[in-house]
Every structure is written in C-alpha cells, then in structure tokens.
Design a protein around this motif. Structure first.
Motif, PDB file in Angstrom:
ATOM      1  N   ASP A 229       0.827  -1.203   0.000  1.00  0.00           N
ATOM      2  CA  ASP A 229       0.000   0.000   0.000  1.00  0.00           C
ATOM      3  C   ASP A 229       0.863   1.254   0.000  1.00  0.00           C
ATOM      4  N   MET A 230       2.023   1.194   0.664  1.00  0.00           N
ATOM      5  CA  MET A 230       2.911   2.343   0.662  1.00  0.00           C
ATOM      6  C   MET A 230       3.646   2.489  -0.677  1.00  0.00           C
ATOM      7  N   GLN A 231       3.914   1.345  -1.359  1.00  0.00           N
ATOM      8  CA  GLN A 231       4.466   1.426  -2.711  1.00  0.00           C
ATOM      9  C   GLN A 231       3.531   2.261  -3.593  1.00  0.00           C
ATOM     10  N   ALA A 232       2.236   1.942  -3.506  1.00  0.00           N
ATOM     11  CA  ALA A 232       1.258   2.678  -4.318  1.00  0.00           C
ATOM     12  C   ALA A 232       1.167   4.136  -3.895  1.00  0.00           C
ATOM     13  N   ALA A 233       1.240   4.385  -2.579  1.00  0.00           N
ATOM     14  CA  ALA A 233       1.174   5.765  -2.099  1.00  0.00           C
ATOM     15  C   ALA A 233       2.377   6.575  -2.581  1.00  0.00           C
ATOM     16  N   LEU A 234       3.548   5.976  -2.554  1.00  0.00           N
ATOM     17  CA  LEU A 234       4.754   6.664  -3.044  1.00  0.00           C
ATOM     18  C   LEU A 234       4.651   6.913  -4.546  1.00  0.00           C
ATOM     19  N   ASP A 235       4.116   5.934  -5.301  1.00  0.00           N
ATOM     20  CA  ASP A 235       3.865   6.159  -6.729  1.00  0.00           C
ATOM     21  C   ASP A 235       3.000   7.401  -6.937  1.00  0.00           C
ATOM     22  N   THR A 236       1.963   7.508  -6.121  1.00  0.00           N
ATOM     23  CA  THR A 236       1.022   8.618  -6.259  1.00  0.00           C
ATOM     24  C   THR A 236       1.691   9.952  -5.986  1.00  0.00           C
ATOM     25  N   VAL A 237       2.458  10.021  -4.887  1.00  0.00           N
ATOM     26  CA  VAL A 237       3.130  11.277  -4.532  1.00  0.00           C
ATOM     27  C   VAL A 237       4.094  11.693  -5.633  1.00  0.00           C
ATOM     28  N   LEU A 238       4.849  10.742  -6.173  1.00  0.00           N
ATOM     29  CA  LEU A 238       5.789  11.073  -7.246  1.00  0.00           C
ATOM     30  C   LEU A 238       5.047  11.510  -8.502  1.00  0.00           C
ATOM     31  N   ALA A 239       3.950  10.819  -8.826  1.00  0.00           N
ATOM     32  CA  ALA A 239       3.184  11.174 -10.026  1.00  0.00           C
ATOM     33  C   ALA A 239       2.609  12.580  -9.938  1.00  0.00           C
ATOM     34  N   ARG A 240       2.296  13.021  -8.735  1.00  0.00           N
ATOM     35  CA  ARG A 240       1.672  14.333  -8.553  1.00  0.00           C
ATOM     36  C   ARG A 240       2.699  15.437  -8.304  1.00  0.00           C
ATOM     37  N   ALA A 241       3.968  15.069  -8.218  1.00  0.00           N
ATOM     38  CA  ALA A 241       5.013  16.051  -7.895  1.00  0.00           C
ATOM     39  C   ALA A 241       5.235  17.011  -9.063  1.00  0.00           C
ATOM     40  N   THR A 242       5.736  18.210  -8.731  1.00  0.00           N
ATOM     41  CA  THR A 242       6.079  19.186  -9.761  1.00  0.00           C
ATOM     42  C   THR A 242       7.348  18.755 -10.479  1.00  0.00           C
ATOM     43  N   SER A 243       7.620  19.393 -11.590  1.00  0.00           N
ATOM     44  CA  SER A 243       8.825  19.051 -12.354  1.00  0.00           C
ATOM     45  C   SER A 243      10.092  19.322 -11.538  1.00  0.00           C
TER      46      SER A 243
END
Length: 445
Positions: free
Chosen positions: A52-66
């Motif tokens: 679940d944290m793997q997915a959460a980290l994916d999400t945070v990175l996907a939403r991060a600014t350039s």
C-alpha cells in the motif's frame, strides 16, 4: 525520468528530501506512521515499503512538480548525502512485500493524456460550500437575533443541526450555524440556574458541530478554535458527560493538526475522568466513554502504536457490551457496529489494506443508520482499494459513497485526494470513468 519499479527506503527517503519535508510532514502527507518513514530513512536499501505504501509513493511522485522530480532523480542517483549510489537492483527476498501497483502510463504521452483528462475534469465541477459566513459568525458575530431564544427552542434548533450533520446535509448545517451562533450569548445571558447549565451544554454541542463541519471541508486551524469553544462551554456547564463529549471534538481537531500523541493522551484522560465522575451510570456516559476511547484508538494507530490502538479498541468493545445496543446517545452513534467501522479505519491506518477490506465486508450495513458513518465506511474502502492497486473497485466504492451522501463526497479533501490518486494511477477506461465520475459528483481533481 525512469519510473520506480520497486520502492526501497532509499528511494522513499530521496523523495522526502526532494519534497523538502521533515519525517513527520512526509509521514502525514503519505498517511503513514512517523516510525515507518524514519525506518525507511535509517535502513535504506535494506527495507521495502509495504504494497500500500508502494502505491502511495507512486502517487506522490506522479503528482510532484517538475522541480521535485528533478531533485528526486538527482538524489536517487547520488543519495541524500551526495555520495554516488550503486545501480544494482535491491534484493527482494521472499519476505519482501512488493505487491504495490506501478506508476502506470509513464512517459511523455501518458503525462499529456493525464493532463488532458484532469483539465477536462475541472470543467463544471461544483464548488464546495463556502464557510466564510460561518467563520464570521464564529469569530465576530455582528447581528444577534431580534428575539432571544428560549432554552427549549435552542435545544430543538441544536438537535436539528445535529441531525442534519449526521445526514450529511452540510449546506443546511452551515446556514443554521450562521443563524444560531449569534443566539448563544443572548440565550445564556437571559437564562438562570438550571437553564444556564442547559445553555452551556447546548453551546458545547453547537461548537462541536462547527468544529466537525470545518474538519470536513479541511479548515483544520479554525476547527481547533471551535473545539476550544466547545471545551470551554462544556466546562462552564459542569456536566461531566458534556465535558467528555467536547473532548471528542478536541481529540479529532488535534489529530487533524498532526498532534496525534496529544490526542491519544486527551482521549484516555478524558475517558478516565468521565468514568471516575459518573461510574458510567447512564447510557449517555457509556456512549461518550466508548466514543472517546475509539477516537483515541484511531489517534494511536496514526502513531503506529498498535498496542495502544488495540487496547483502546478492546476497551470500546467492553463499553459497547455494557451498552448493549447500537444507538446514537449524545450524538455518538456508538455501539458494536460503530466499533467495527472504526476497526476498518484503524486497520487501514496501520497499513493493512487487504484486511481492512475483509473487515468492511463483515459490517452489517442495515445497522449503520447514520449516513455520515455509512459514507465514511465506503470512503475508507475506496482508500483501501486504491492503496491496494484495485482502482476499479476503489472507484465503485466512491460511487456508492456518493449515492449515500453526495455532500460528504463533494466536500471532503480526503475524497478529493482519493479521486486524484485514482485519476493519476488508473489506466484506460477506468481512468476515464474516474474523471467522468468526478465531474458528475463535483469533485475537483
């Protein structure tokens, strides 16, 4: 930027530094325990976050600014100390939990498609109800009512607001609160003796609703102000059950502002005082006591303090057994079924999305009478499925929550985060369905 196939503590720590967040802030951002994030920082490549944290980290990175992504890539290659990092893939032994969902749709074409979808979703989204008039009434009520409300009328009006809140009719709640808050002071000034105590109790309950609805829309700072007003009014009443009930909203407000340790302490202490002062001789006292320790259990879970969370859950179960029914005494909605709802949330908070979903399937929905509680259950299920990588199931849970309580889904920042995560992580037709649902429901992405 290459996608992260499997997150280790090293990549998670690099992302935290790229975001320029403290351990505590990053833990809150992810919905993880501080101890977990600290472990990632200290153990690096030797620790693999749960699925679940793997997915959460994916999400945070996907939403991060350039800018954040550029910093992350640099830190990923050099480490947070600046030393070059080996590019050998991390060991993933048999005991490693690597079941998280990947980034999905990475690359420039995927990014463009996501941006187009999210841009379309922004069109026609309904705005959340404005709390500005409520804040004005809370901090500087200018227009007291023409006629002073009797204690009986004030009690009826406060009860109506409570019912509307539990039914998730938040726009109506906001309208009533703006009218009722200025009526409290004149009602208290004209009351005498026992009536004055009643007004203080009613004021505490009304400020409790103010704090709750402000938490729903994400105004955590002003929710603390309302919680303090509730506590002060309850203390003036000298009613031990009212004092304990006000501690519930203060505990919730503390949690929402990141003060989980203080929330656990307050819930435990307030429950102990209530037990000492009342011997839990009334159903109101039992229900408020049980609701308080449940709130403490949630706060303990947020600190990754499993022992305390489970001990408080056990104490709540004893209170529910003593009460003997699922009720709504003192507006708590407390009973054995409510404990099961909290178990779902606590299990999810402790990082076990699969078990949370299994628990949710055992909830007797016919016993969940309050729309707010039922909608919250489905939101928890949506969050669990999203963490688990079951995006279509997560969307279906959100749809069900919307059918139960549209305003609950439209207003809550937590729901907006889940919908945003689904829109970023889901693929193909599921992603399109998420965006369509967000437009229909009025959820900004």
């Amino acid at each position: 930027m290459a996608a992260v196939t499997t997150w280790t503590g090293r990549e998670a720590n690099a992302l935290r530094h790229a975001l320029r967040m403290s351990v505590t802030a990053f833990a809150e951002h992810l919905g993880a325990a501080r101890r977990t994030v600290a472990k990632w920082s200290s153990q690096g490549d030797s620790v693999l976050p749960r699925a679940d944290m793997q997915a959460a980290l994916d999400t945070v990175l996907a939403r991060a600014t350039s800018d954040v992504r550029e910093r992350f890539e640099a830190l990923r290659m050099t480490g947070t100390s600046g030393a070059p990092i080996s590019t050998t893939p991390p060991y993933t032994g048999a005991d490693a939990d690597t079941g998280g969902d990947g980034d999905g749709g990475s690359g420039s074409d995927g990014d463009v498609r996501r941006r187009d979808l999210l841009r379309k979703a922004a069109v026609g989204v309904a705005a959340a109800p404005s709390v500005a008039p409520l804040l004005d009434a809370l901090v500087s009520p200018r227009h007291p009512p023409a006629a002073v409300l009797s204690v009986q009328q004030l009690a009826r009006d406060v009860a109506a607001v409570k019912r509307d809140y539990q039914a998730c009719r938040y726009e109506r709640v906001l309208d009533h609160l703006v009218t009722l808050l200025p009526a409290l002071e004149p009602a208290g000034a004209s009351a005498e003796g026992e009536h004055q105590t009643q007004v203080s109790v009613l004021a505490s309950e009304l400020y409790h609703v103010v704090g709750s609805v402000l938490l729903k829309v994400g105004d955590r700072g002003m929710a603390l102000v309302a919680a303090e007003r509730s506590t002060r009014a309850a203390a003036a009443s000298q009613d031990p059950v009212a004092v304990a009930a006000s501690a519930r909203i203060m505990t919730h407000a503390l949690m929402s502002n990141g003060h989980d340790a203080q929330a656990v302490t307050l819930a435990g202490n307030a429950a102990g005082v209530l037990d000492r002062d009342t011997r839990l001789a009334s159903t109101d006292a039992i229900a408020v006591y049980g609701a308080l320790v449940l709130r403490g259990a949630v706060a303990a879970a947020r600190r990754d303090d499993r022992d305390t969370a489970h001990a408080m859950l056990d104490e709540a179960m004893r209170a529910a057994a003593r009460l003997g029914y699922d009720g709504n005494d003192r507006w708590t909605g407390f009973g054995a079924t409510n404990i099961l709802l909290h178990q779902v949330n606590i299990t999810l908070t402790l990082g076990d999305a699969g078990t949370a979903i299994a628990l949710a399937r055992t909830v007797p929905l016919n016993k969940v009478a309050l729309a707010e509680r039922r909608a919250t259950l489905y939101v928890d299920v949506a969050r669990a499925y999203t963490q688990w990588g079951r995006h279509e199931h997560g969307l279906n849970a959100l749809r069900t929550a919307y059918e139960v309580a549209p305003e609950e889904i439209r207003c809550r920042p937590a729901v907006q985060r889940i919908a945003g995560d689904l829109a970023l992580l889901a693929r193909g037709s599921v992603r399109t369905a998420v965006v369509d649902f967000a437009q229909t429901a009025g959820i900004p992405l």
